[in-house]
Design a protein around this motif. Sequence first.
Motif, PDB file in Angstrom:
ATOM      1  N   MET A  37       0.814  -1.209   0.000  1.00  0.00           N
ATOM      2  CA  MET A  37       0.000   0.000   0.000  1.00  0.00           C
ATOM      3  C   MET A  37       0.849   1.262   0.000  1.00  0.00           C
ATOM      4  O   MET A  37       0.577   2.222  -0.741  1.00  0.00           O
ATOM      5  N   LYS A  59       0.766   4.023  -3.083  1.00  0.00           N
ATOM      6  CA  LYS A  59       0.320   5.386  -2.787  1.00  0.00           C
ATOM      7  C   LYS A  59       1.412   6.397  -3.109  1.00  0.00           C
ATOM      8  O   LYS A  59       1.134   7.478  -3.647  1.00  0.00           O
ATOM      9  N   LEU A  98      -6.055   3.886  -3.826  1.00  0.00           N
ATOM     10  CA  LEU A  98      -6.491   2.594  -3.320  1.00  0.00           C
ATOM     11  C   LEU A  98      -7.858   2.754  -2.631  1.00  0.00           C
ATOM     12  O   LEU A  98      -8.061   3.702  -1.878  1.00  0.00           O
ATOM     13  N   ILE A 156      -6.729  -4.421  -2.135  1.00  0.00           N
ATOM     14  CA  ILE A 156      -5.718  -5.170  -1.380  1.00  0.00           C
ATOM     15  C   ILE A 156      -6.369  -5.858  -0.185  1.00  0.00           C
ATOM     16  O   ILE A 156      -7.212  -5.276   0.499  1.00  0.00           O
ATOM     17  N   LEU A 165      -7.366  -1.636   6.179  1.00  0.00           N
ATOM     18  CA  LEU A 165      -6.994  -2.875   5.503  1.00  0.00           C
ATOM     19  C   LEU A 165      -7.993  -3.997   5.752  1.00  0.00           C
ATOM     20  O   LEU A 165      -8.257  -4.369   6.899  1.00  0.00           O
ATOM     21  N   SER A 223      -9.926  -1.295   1.980  1.00  0.00           N
ATOM     22  CA  SER A 223      -8.914  -1.609   0.969  1.00  0.00           C
ATOM     23  C   SER A 223      -9.394  -2.608  -0.076  1.00  0.00           C
ATOM     24  O   SER A 223      -8.801  -2.700  -1.150  1.00  0.00           O
TER      25      SER A 223
END
Length: 246
Positions: A150, A154, A160, A166, A182, A225
């Motif tokens: 991540m 980024k 994202l 993710i 997350l 995410s």
Amino acid sequence: VIEDLPHLGWDRIDGFVTIANAISLEYLEKLRGAGKPVVALGHAEPGFSYPAVLPDNQGGIRRAVEHLLEHGHTRIAFAGSMQQYDVSERYAAYRDVLLAHGTEPDPALMYDIEDNHEFAGRRAAEAMLAAGLPSTAVVAATDLNAAGIMSVLKEAGYVLPNDQAITGFDDMPGVSSLSPSLSSVSQNLEEMGGQAARLVMQMVAGETVNAGHYVVDGSFIARESCGCATRPLSRDVAADQQWRDP
């Protein structure tokens, strides 16, 4: 792995719970030779027959991949250290789920990295970028790997989960505070620890406890995410918001 430890207090200890693969096979054999019951937590040592309490690697990854498929992703990558027993199980489950849903796993979307930590995740993300980011989602073998991925994406200006969804594995404390929060597989660590304690206490009491795997069910925790609980943002607005996050 610690190869040798002093036998401090063995005469006062009735049984042992070993954490992951922290000690060597030789040390485990010495424990058995001393008549000490041993239960493994989070790892099964090849060549040593004993009860091992393990996370549901296959079920957890199955839930994560199926969730990404429900979001419409078909180009789903995997990043993790294949030297790790748990990670190899998670990768096998990832492949099985894709095949079961009619998607042939693409070897080019598999990023084999050196360990389970954040820096290795950064290396995975760098490889993803070097390949032109050919996936729309990535299953990271651990939360730390996911955090590294991540960060790099980024830093490269990607949004994202718009540009890359993710998921992680472990549901570590703090992952809900990442930006985006997350999505991860919870191993249910409290139940795993409780199960290990119950087994070793049964062995100390002289009860028969069969060697083998005692798998504890986990759960998939959907957050931002993976594409859940987010509102659509333009690329510029979302990028500005992410860069402002501490």
